[in-house]
Motif scaffolding. Structure first.
Motif, mmCIF file in Angstrom:
data_model
loop_
_atom_site.group_PDB
_atom_site.id
_atom_site.type_symbol
_atom_site.label_atom_id
_atom_site.label_comp_id
_atom_site.label_asym_id
_atom_site.label_seq_id
_atom_site.Cartn_x
_atom_site.Cartn_y
_atom_site.Cartn_z
ATOM 1 N N TYR A 221 0.843 -1.195 0.000
ATOM 2 C CA TYR A 221 0.000 0.000 0.000
ATOM 3 C C TYR A 221 0.880 1.247 0.000
ATOM 4 N N TYR A 222 0.250 2.353 -0.328
ATOM 5 C CA TYR A 222 0.958 3.634 -0.405
ATOM 6 C C TYR A 222 -0.039 4.741 -0.096
ATOM 7 N N ILE A 223 0.391 5.747 0.673
ATOM 8 C CA ILE A 223 -0.473 6.878 1.017
ATOM 9 C C ILE A 223 -0.115 8.056 0.110
ATOM 10 N N THR A 224 -1.089 8.541 -0.647
ATOM 11 C CA THR A 224 -0.851 9.725 -1.472
ATOM 12 C C THR A 224 -0.904 10.975 -0.598
ATOM 13 N N VAL B 127 -5.277 5.987 0.489
ATOM 14 C CA VAL B 127 -4.508 4.754 0.425
ATOM 15 C C VAL B 127 -4.730 4.132 -0.953
ATOM 16 N N ILE B 128 -3.641 3.841 -1.647
ATOM 17 C CA ILE B 128 -3.738 3.142 -2.926
ATOM 18 C C ILE B 128 -2.919 1.856 -2.834
ATOM 19 N N CYS B 129 -3.190 0.933 -3.726
ATOM 20 C CA CYS B 129 -2.472 -0.336 -3.751
ATOM 21 C C CYS B 129 -1.182 -0.178 -4.543
ATOM 22 N N ARG B 130 -0.112 -0.725 -3.998
ATOM 23 C CA ARG B 130 1.186 -0.705 -4.674
ATOM 24 C C ARG B 130 1.440 -2.098 -5.231
ATOM 25 N N GLU B 131 1.466 -2.214 -6.545
ATOM 26 C CA GLU B 131 1.555 -3.527 -7.178
ATOM 27 C C GLU B 131 2.986 -4.043 -7.265
ATOM 28 N N SER B 132 3.948 -3.153 -7.431
ATOM 29 C CA SER B 132 5.334 -3.571 -7.628
ATOM 30 C C SER B 132 6.250 -2.488 -7.086
ATOM 31 N N ASP B 133 7.239 -2.872 -6.296
ATOM 32 C CA ASP B 133 8.156 -1.890 -5.725
ATOM 33 C C ASP B 133 8.885 -1.101 -6.813
ATOM 34 N N HIS C 27 6.473 1.093 -8.780
ATOM 35 C CA HIS C 27 5.981 2.176 -7.939
ATOM 36 C C HIS C 27 7.035 3.274 -7.787
ATOM 37 N N GLU C 28 8.275 2.863 -7.526
ATOM 38 C CA GLU C 28 9.336 3.846 -7.271
ATOM 39 C C GLU C 28 9.756 4.576 -8.536
ATOM 40 N N THR C 29 9.700 3.913 -9.699
ATOM 41 C CA THR C 29 10.201 4.534 -10.929
ATOM 42 C C THR C 29 9.113 5.183 -11.773
ATOM 43 N N ALA C 30 7.846 4.808 -11.548
ATOM 44 C CA ALA C 30 6.771 5.353 -12.386
ATOM 45 C C ALA C 30 5.624 5.931 -11.577
ATOM 46 N N MET C 31 4.979 5.108 -10.737
ATOM 47 C CA MET C 31 3.767 5.551 -10.062
ATOM 48 C C MET C 31 4.005 6.723 -9.118
ATOM 49 N N GLU C 32 4.956 6.583 -8.213
ATOM 50 C CA GLU C 32 5.191 7.653 -7.235
ATOM 51 C C GLU C 32 5.641 8.948 -7.917
ATOM 52 N N PRO C 33 6.600 8.915 -8.866
ATOM 53 C CA PRO C 33 6.965 10.158 -9.550
ATOM 54 C C PRO C 33 5.807 10.764 -10.345
ATOM 55 N N ALA C 34 4.984 9.909 -10.966
ATOM 56 C CA ALA C 34 3.849 10.430 -11.732
ATOM 57 C C ALA C 34 2.826 11.095 -10.820
ATOM 58 N N ALA D 155 -5.614 -3.973 -17.322
ATOM 59 C CA ALA D 155 -5.857 -2.670 -16.686
ATOM 60 C C ALA D 155 -4.636 -2.231 -15.881
ATOM 61 N N ARG D 156 -4.036 -3.176 -15.153
ATOM 62 C CA ARG D 156 -2.844 -2.852 -14.359
ATOM 63 C C ARG D 156 -1.700 -2.419 -15.266
ATOM 64 N N PHE D 157 -1.527 -3.113 -16.369
ATOM 65 C CA PHE D 157 -0.501 -2.743 -17.349
ATOM 66 C C PHE D 157 -0.758 -1.326 -17.877
ATOM 67 N N THR D 158 -2.020 -1.011 -18.180
ATOM 68 C CA THR D 158 -2.362 0.305 -18.723
ATOM 69 C C THR D 158 -2.052 1.411 -17.722
ATOM 70 N N ILE D 159 -2.338 1.168 -16.438
ATOM 71 C CA ILE D 159 -2.022 2.149 -15.400
ATOM 72 C C ILE D 159 -0.518 2.430 -15.378
ATOM 73 N N ASN D 160 0.269 1.380 -15.373
ATOM 74 C CA ASN D 160 1.720 1.554 -15.282
ATOM 75 C C ASN D 160 2.299 2.210 -16.533
ATOM 76 N N VAL D 161 1.788 1.820 -17.706
ATOM 77 C CA VAL D 161 2.255 2.438 -18.945
ATOM 78 C C VAL D 161 1.873 3.923 -18.964
ATOM 79 N N THR D 162 0.670 4.242 -18.525
ATOM 80 C CA THR D 162 0.234 5.646 -18.501
ATOM 81 C C THR D 162 1.174 6.485 -17.646
ATOM 82 N N ALA D 163 1.502 5.980 -16.452
ATOM 83 C CA ALA D 163 2.415 6.710 -15.573
ATOM 84 C C ALA D 163 3.768 6.908 -16.245
ATOM 85 N N ALA D 164 4.277 5.864 -16.878
ATOM 86 C CA ALA D 164 5.588 5.952 -17.527
ATOM 87 C C ALA D 164 5.573 6.925 -18.708
ATOM 88 N N VAL D 165 4.510 6.895 -19.514
ATOM 89 C CA VAL D 165 4.428 7.788 -20.680
ATOM 90 C C VAL D 165 4.291 9.239 -20.231
#
Length: 302
Positions: free
Chosen positions: A128-131, A158-164, A167-174, A283-293
């Motif tokens: 999990y991760y707190i925004t 609170v959001i779900c963190r699928e992969s460390d 999360h660290e390289t895409a989700m959190e920075p995005a 859907a999970r793949f799309t979320i991660n790709v969106t953050a990276a793009v």
């Protein structure tokens, strides 16, 4: 007495029946409660009373725990509840930390407290991760003169963190990037996509991800003075950005992937006779790709 939107918390957003997640550890719960104790000091009893009130309304129960005592105070009741409740209800309580009594208790330390709780989650390898809070500029009047103030747009969640690594390289920075004032619409769309994912509305999730990407690209074009139209689709916006940056033309196809998934699988177009089923891993793949793009285009533009 105004309670606010007490039902927009983790357990109510999270769809029951999702795959089992690593349970919260007793050490994590202890650390969060000790952190509140150390930060709040003499205000802790008042904080616990406010937390008890919110959780009581959420669950429709004046007494939260099953412990029996004639002199059982609301503070004792909520503490016993926090140490014994379901994981999702403990995560609800964490969200309430930053809402009760108009954010009175953690206001001066909010970001530091969130960072500390996120560290507790990482230490125990909890998914999990707190925004952080999202603010927007708000024009107000002071003694008849216009003034710029800030208005809270979104409480910490609170959001779900699928992969460390992801999360660290895409989700959190995005998520950090999308808290910028002119990207708040994109932030709302991306957060709605995350919520759709939690509720297993995977087609809607894909649609919201594409909307967040389009909004981000329009902001980039506006900031940089690139010629574009508000009606431009993602594919058109990607072409505009490629022409005006140093990205090679071969990037066009991979950057269009989110828009392609949306066009083929999302709920934004009628399915006709074809059943458009979006499985969770897509859907999970799309979320991660969106953050990276989003991060790639933003970094390339600046």
């Amino acid at each position: 007495m105004m309670l606010g939107n007490i039902f927009n918390v983790f357990s109510r957003r999270k769809k029951s029946g999702n795959s089992l997640r690593t349970p919260l550890t007793s050490e994590f719960r202890n650390r969060v409660v000790m952190l509140a104790r150390d930060i709040l000091g003499p205000e802790l009893p008042y904080f616990l009373k406010g937390l008890h009130q919110r959780l009581s309304y959420l669950h429709g129960k004046p007494k939260l725990s099953s412990a029996k005592s004639l002199d059982y105070s609301p503070q004792d009741d909520v503490l016993n509840f926090l140490f014994t409740c379901e994981d999702s209800h403990f995560l609800d309580a964490i969200e309430y930390f930053f809402q009760i009594e108009n954010r009175r208790f953690f206001r001066q330390h909010e970001d530091a407290v969130i960072d500390q709780i996120n560290e507790f989650l990482m230490v125990d390898n909890l998914p999990y991760y707190i925004t952080k809070s999202v603010w927007e500029n708000h024009q107000s009047s002071f003694h008849g003169s216009p003034a710029t103030a800030y208005r809270l747009r979104e409480h910490p969640k609170v959001i779900c963190r699928e992969s460390d690594v992801l999360h660290e390289t895409a989700m959190e920075p995005a998520l950090s990037l999308l808290r910028k004032p002119d990207l708040l619409n994109a932030n709302s769309e991306f957060m709605e996509g995350l919520e759709d994912y939690r509720k297993a509305r995977y087609r809607d999730c894909v649609t919201k991800c594409n909307s967040a990407l389009e909004s981000t690209m329009k902001v980039i074009c506006s900031r940089k003075g690139y010629q574009y139209s508000e009606n431009d689709t993602a594919n058109r916006l990607i072409k505009i950005i490629l022409v005006n940056t140093s990205l090679d033309s071969f990037w066009e196809q991979p950057l269009q992937l989110v828009a392609t998934i949306r066009n083929k699988l999302s709920s934004s177009h009628g399915a006709g006779l074809q059943d458009k089923d979006v499985p969770p891993h897509i859907a999970r793949f799309t979320i991660n790709v969106t953050a990276a793009v989003i991060l790639l285009l933003h970094d390339e533009a600046y």
